[in-house]
Design a protein around this motif. Structure first.
Motif, PDB file in Angstrom:
ATOM      1  N   ALA A 161      30.448  52.976  50.615  1.00 48.07           N
ATOM      2  CA  ALA A 161      30.053  53.557  49.328  1.00 48.07           C
ATOM      3  C   ALA A 161      29.998  52.459  48.275  1.00 48.07           C
ATOM      4  CB  ALA A 161      31.052  54.642  48.914  1.00 48.07           C
ATOM      5  N   GLY A 162      28.822  52.279  47.676  1.00 52.43           N
ATOM      6  CA  GLY A 162      28.649  51.266  46.646  1.00 52.43           C
ATOM      7  C   GLY A 162      28.524  49.854  47.172  1.00 52.43           C
ATOM      8  N   GLY A 163      28.500  49.680  48.516  1.00 48.73           N
ATOM      9  CA  GLY A 163      28.418  48.350  49.100  1.00 48.73           C
ATOM     10  C   GLY A 163      27.105  48.094  49.806  1.00 48.73           C
ATOM     11  N   LYS A 164      26.975  46.890  50.349  1.00 50.81           N
ATOM     12  CA  LYS A 164      25.763  46.505  51.057  1.00 50.81           C
ATOM     13  C   LYS A 164      25.861  46.927  52.531  1.00 50.81           C
ATOM     14  CE  LYS A 164      24.499  42.492  48.237  1.00 50.81           C
ATOM     15  NZ  LYS A 164      24.201  41.031  48.280  1.00 50.81           N
ATOM     16  N   PRO A 165      24.715  47.218  53.146  1.00 48.19           N
ATOM     17  CA  PRO A 165      24.716  47.556  54.580  1.00 48.19           C
ATOM     18  C   PRO A 165      25.212  46.401  55.436  1.00 48.19           C
ATOM     19  CG  PRO A 165      22.647  48.199  53.531  1.00 48.19           C
ATOM     20  CD  PRO A 165      23.376  47.351  52.537  1.00 48.19           C
ATOM     21  N   VAL A 166      25.951  46.750  56.469  1.00 48.61           N
ATOM     22  CA  VAL A 166      26.438  45.770  57.442  1.00 48.61           C
ATOM     23  C   VAL A 166      25.842  46.122  58.799  1.00 48.61           C
ATOM     24  CG1 VAL A 166      28.457  44.828  58.616  1.00 48.61           C
ATOM     25  CG2 VAL A 166      28.591  45.415  56.187  1.00 48.61           C
ATOM     26  N   SER A 167      25.185  45.176  59.428  1.00 47.77           N
ATOM     27  CA  SER A 167      24.547  45.443  60.720  1.00 47.77           C
ATOM     28  C   SER A 167      25.587  45.624  61.812  1.00 47.77           C
ATOM     29  CB  SER A 167      23.604  44.301  61.090  1.00 47.77           C
ATOM     30  OG  SER A 167      23.070  44.503  62.388  1.00 47.77           O
ATOM     31  N   LEU A 168      25.405  46.670  62.615  1.00 47.68           N
ATOM     32  CA  LEU A 168      26.269  46.909  63.768  1.00 47.68           C
ATOM     33  C   LEU A 168      25.574  46.532  65.068  1.00 47.68           C
ATOM     34  CD1 LEU A 168      27.799  50.360  62.738  1.00 47.68           C
ATOM     35  CD2 LEU A 168      28.732  48.081  62.372  1.00 47.68           C
ATOM     36  N   GLY A 169      24.279  46.198  64.991  1.00 46.52           N
ATOM     37  CA  GLY A 169      23.558  45.764  66.177  1.00 46.52           C
ATOM     38  C   GLY A 169      22.306  46.592  66.447  1.00 46.52           C
ATOM     39  N   LEU A 170      21.572  46.170  67.457  1.00 43.90           N
ATOM     40  CA  LEU A 170      20.366  46.884  67.889  1.00 43.90           C
ATOM     41  C   LEU A 170      20.751  47.971  68.886  1.00 43.90           C
ATOM     42  CD1 LEU A 170      17.902  43.897  68.441  1.00 43.90           C
ATOM     43  CD2 LEU A 170      18.279  45.240  66.364  1.00 43.90           C
ATOM     44  N   ILE A 171      19.968  49.041  68.919  1.00 47.88           N
ATOM     45  CA  ILE A 171      20.279  50.150  69.816  1.00 47.88           C
ATOM     46  C   ILE A 171      19.085  50.477  70.710  1.00 47.88           C
ATOM     47  CG2 ILE A 171      21.979  51.134  68.248  1.00 47.88           C
ATOM     48  CD1 ILE A 171      19.937  53.141  67.334  1.00 47.88           C
ATOM     49  N   ALA A 172      19.389  50.935  71.910  1.00 46.89           N
ATOM     50  CA  ALA A 172      18.345  51.365  72.840  1.00 46.89           C
ATOM     51  C   ALA A 172      17.739  52.680  72.350  1.00 46.89           C
ATOM     52  CB  ALA A 172      18.920  51.528  74.237  1.00 46.89           C
ATOM     53  N   THR A 173      16.487  52.902  72.652  1.00 44.50           N
ATOM     54  CA  THR A 173      15.806  54.085  72.134  1.00 44.50           C
ATOM     55  C   THR A 173      15.934  55.306  73.031  1.00 44.50           C
ATOM     56  OG1 THR A 173      13.727  53.375  73.169  1.00 44.50           O
ATOM     57  CG2 THR A 173      14.115  52.688  70.889  1.00 44.50           C
ATOM     58  N   GLN A 174      16.184  55.106  74.321  1.00 45.84           N
ATOM     59  CA  GLN A 174      16.167  56.242  75.243  1.00 45.84           C
ATOM     60  C   GLN A 174      17.439  56.376  76.067  1.00 45.84           C
ATOM     61  OE1 GLN A 174      13.654  58.465  75.224  1.00 45.84           O
ATOM     62  NE2 GLN A 174      12.573  57.298  73.651  1.00 45.84           N
ATOM     63  N   GLN A 175      18.491  55.648  75.728  1.00 43.59           N
ATOM     64  CA  GLN A 175      19.729  55.748  76.487  1.00 43.59           C
ATOM     65  C   GLN A 175      20.909  55.431  75.584  1.00 43.59           C
ATOM     66  OE1 GLN A 175      18.779  52.813  79.451  1.00 43.59           O
ATOM     67  NE2 GLN A 175      19.923  51.217  78.423  1.00 43.59           N
ATOM     68  N   THR A 176      22.107  55.727  76.074  1.00 46.38           N
ATOM     69  CA  THR A 176      23.316  55.504  75.290  1.00 46.38           C
ATOM     70  C   THR A 176      23.548  54.011  75.068  1.00 46.38           C
ATOM     71  OG1 THR A 176      24.352  57.532  76.080  1.00 46.38           O
ATOM     72  CG2 THR A 176      25.817  55.827  75.258  1.00 46.38           C
ATOM     73  N   THR A 177      23.930  53.667  73.839  1.00 46.60           N
ATOM     74  CA  THR A 177      24.241  52.283  73.474  1.00 46.60           C
ATOM     75  C   THR A 177      25.694  52.203  73.035  1.00 46.60           C
ATOM     76  OG1 THR A 177      21.967  51.921  72.691  1.00 46.60           O
ATOM     77  CG2 THR A 177      23.641  50.352  71.966  1.00 46.60           C
ATOM     78  N   ARG A 178      26.429  51.205  73.519  1.00 45.63           N
ATOM     79  CA  ARG A 178      27.812  50.991  73.120  1.00 45.63           C
ATOM     80  C   ARG A 178      27.911  49.652  72.403  1.00 45.63           C
ATOM     81  NH1 ARG A 178      32.359  52.330  77.481  1.00 45.63           N
ATOM     82  NH2 ARG A 178      31.215  54.291  77.295  1.00 45.63           N
ATOM     83  N   LEU A 179      28.506  49.655  71.209  1.00 43.57           N
ATOM     84  CA  LEU A 179      28.567  48.455  70.381  1.00 43.57           C
ATOM     85  C   LEU A 179      30.002  48.180  69.937  1.00 43.57           C
ATOM     86  CD1 LEU A 179      25.527  49.244  68.039  1.00 43.57           C
ATOM     87  CD2 LEU A 179      25.542  47.569  69.892  1.00 43.57           C
ATOM     88  N   PRO A 180      30.416  46.905  69.910  1.00 44.14           N
ATOM     89  CA  PRO A 180      31.733  46.565  69.369  1.00 44.14           C
ATOM     90  C   PRO A 180      31.695  46.598  67.843  1.00 44.14           C
ATOM     91  CG  PRO A 180      30.581  44.580  70.052  1.00 44.14           C
ATOM     92  CD  PRO A 180      29.709  45.735  70.455  1.00 44.14           C
ATOM     93  N   LEU A 181      32.780  47.028  67.235  1.00 44.35           N
ATOM     94  CA  LEU A 181      32.884  47.053  65.778  1.00 44.35           C
ATOM     95  C   LEU A 181      33.642  45.810  65.329  1.00 44.35           C
ATOM     96  CD1 LEU A 181      33.695  50.843  65.273  1.00 44.35           C
ATOM     97  CD2 LEU A 181      31.547  49.674  64.720  1.00 44.35           C
ATOM     98  N   GLU A 182      32.925  44.708  65.255  1.00 43.84           N
ATOM     99  CA  GLU A 182      33.547  43.429  64.940  1.00 43.84           C
ATOM    100  C   GLU A 182      33.372  43.037  63.471  1.00 43.84           C
ATOM    101  OE1 GLU A 182      31.549  40.914  67.685  1.00 43.84           O
ATOM    102  OE2 GLU A 182      32.861  41.425  69.375  1.00 43.84           O
ATOM    103  N   GLN A 183      32.317  43.556  62.822  1.00 48.25           N
ATOM    104  CA  GLN A 183      31.982  43.097  61.486  1.00 48.25           C
ATOM    105  C   GLN A 183      32.575  43.958  60.380  1.00 48.25           C
ATOM    106  OE1 GLN A 183      30.345  40.215  61.242  1.00 48.25           O
ATOM    107  NE2 GLN A 183      30.272  40.152  63.472  1.00 48.25           N
ATOM    108  N   ILE A 184      33.016  45.176  60.723  1.00 48.64           N
ATOM    109  CA  ILE A 184      33.452  46.090  59.678  1.00 48.64           C
ATOM    110  C   ILE A 184      34.413  47.123  60.253  1.00 48.64           C
ATOM    111  CG2 ILE A 184      31.543  47.709  60.019  1.00 48.64           C
ATOM    112  CD1 ILE A 184      31.447  48.060  56.960  1.00 48.64           C
ATOM    113  N   GLN A 185      35.350  47.578  59.435  1.00 44.80           N
ATOM    114  CA  GLN A 185      36.242  48.672  59.804  1.00 44.80           C
ATOM    115  C   GLN A 185      35.677  49.959  59.227  1.00 44.80           C
ATOM    116  OE1 GLN A 185      39.151  48.606  61.698  1.00 44.80           O
ATOM    117  NE2 GLN A 185      39.088  50.835  61.545  1.00 44.80           N
ATOM    118  N   LEU A 186      35.358  50.909  60.067  1.00 47.07           N
ATOM    119  CA  LEU A 186      34.762  52.155  59.589  1.00 47.07           C
ATOM    120  C   LEU A 186      35.808  52.986  58.849  1.00 47.07           C
ATOM    121  CD1 LEU A 186      32.551  53.261  62.613  1.00 47.07           C
ATOM    122  CD2 LEU A 186      31.924  51.855  60.642  1.00 47.07           C
ATOM    123  N   SER A 187      35.344  53.728  57.849  1.00 41.69           N
ATOM    124  CA  SER A 187      36.237  54.578  57.058  1.00 41.69           C
ATOM    125  C   SER A 187      35.455  55.770  56.530  1.00 41.69           C
ATOM    126  CB  SER A 187      36.855  53.788  55.902  1.00 41.69           C
ATOM    127  OG  SER A 187      35.840  53.314  55.033  1.00 41.69           O
TER     128      SER A 187
END
Length: 220
Positions: A161-187
């Motif tokens: 909220a009130g901040g800049k977007p942080v990239s979490l990575g690219l995602i596949a379009t037709q299948q499940t994608t799993r990504l590490p959360l290394e750049q930001i702590q979700l809240s």
């Protein structure tokens, strides 16, 4: 008589298996766009069925097996081979249900749905965002996503909220994608969004294309 939850679970399983057809499929897809809980249910079934699809290899029974079965069927069945094909499909579906239903009743504990990403464009699909218990990895499961041109990629962003977007990575379009959360702590209060970017992702580190899907992390 099945209750509504059991009925929806059966429909979701058929949809994930690809056996739901015609008007029933269209009605379910309309409900998926309106009902986030049903979208999560479909995504869970797709995730549960994917290992089975990858692990099983088709095996053609020897001709002698078919002959022996046909000889033990009533005479009328010799003229209706399709009945046996239907019976075989029904037995296979029943076996899959016996194997998979217990797993569905007790979902894998690694990931839990956190938010459904939706679009204002009618009929453009949804994405189920799930988190592991440690919130160290994020998983994205598509539900009826549209096709993306080869010249583009889908990129996932976390926006405080009130901040800049942080990239979490690219995602596949037709299948499940799993990504590490290394750049930001979700809240809570963060927006999770998917933007359309050039192939390989945004060249600037910030979204450059239109935001196709978004959702608010209301709870974790």
């Amino acid at each position: 008589m099945k209750n509504r939850g059991e009925y929806d679970s059966a429909l979701a399983a058929e949809y994930a298996l690809g056996t739901l057809r015609g008007q029933a499929k269209l009605r379910l897809e309309q409900r998926i766009r309106r009902e986030p809980e049903l979208a999560v249910l479909v995504a869970r079934w797709q995730e549960l069925l994917s290992p089975l699809d990858r692990a099983l290899m088709p095996i053609t029974p020897p001709e002698r097996v078919w002959k022996k079965i046909l000889l033990n069927l009533p005479p009328a069945s010799h003229q209706s081979r399709w009945r046996w094909d239907y019976l075989g499909w029904a037995l296979a579906a029943g076996l899959a249900a016996v194997i998979l239903v217990p797993r569905f009743i007790t979902p894998p504990p690694e990931f839990s749905p956190a938010v459904v990403l939706t679009s204002s464009q009618t009929g453009s699909g949804q994405w189920i965002v799930s988190l592991d218990k440690a919130q160290s990895h994020l998983q994205l499961t598509p539900v009826n996503p549209p096709s993306i041109a080869a010249a583009n990629s889908l990129q996932l962003w976390a926006i405080p909220a009130g901040g800049k977007p942080v990239s979490l990575g690219l995602i596949a379009t037709q299948q499940t994608t799993r990504l590490p959360l290394e750049q930001i702590q979700l809240s809570r209060g963060m927006t999770i969004a998917i933007s359309l970017e050039p192939a390989g992702g945004s060249p600037t580190g910030q979204p450059t294309g239109p935001v196709l899907y978004s959702g608010l992390l209301a709870s974790l």
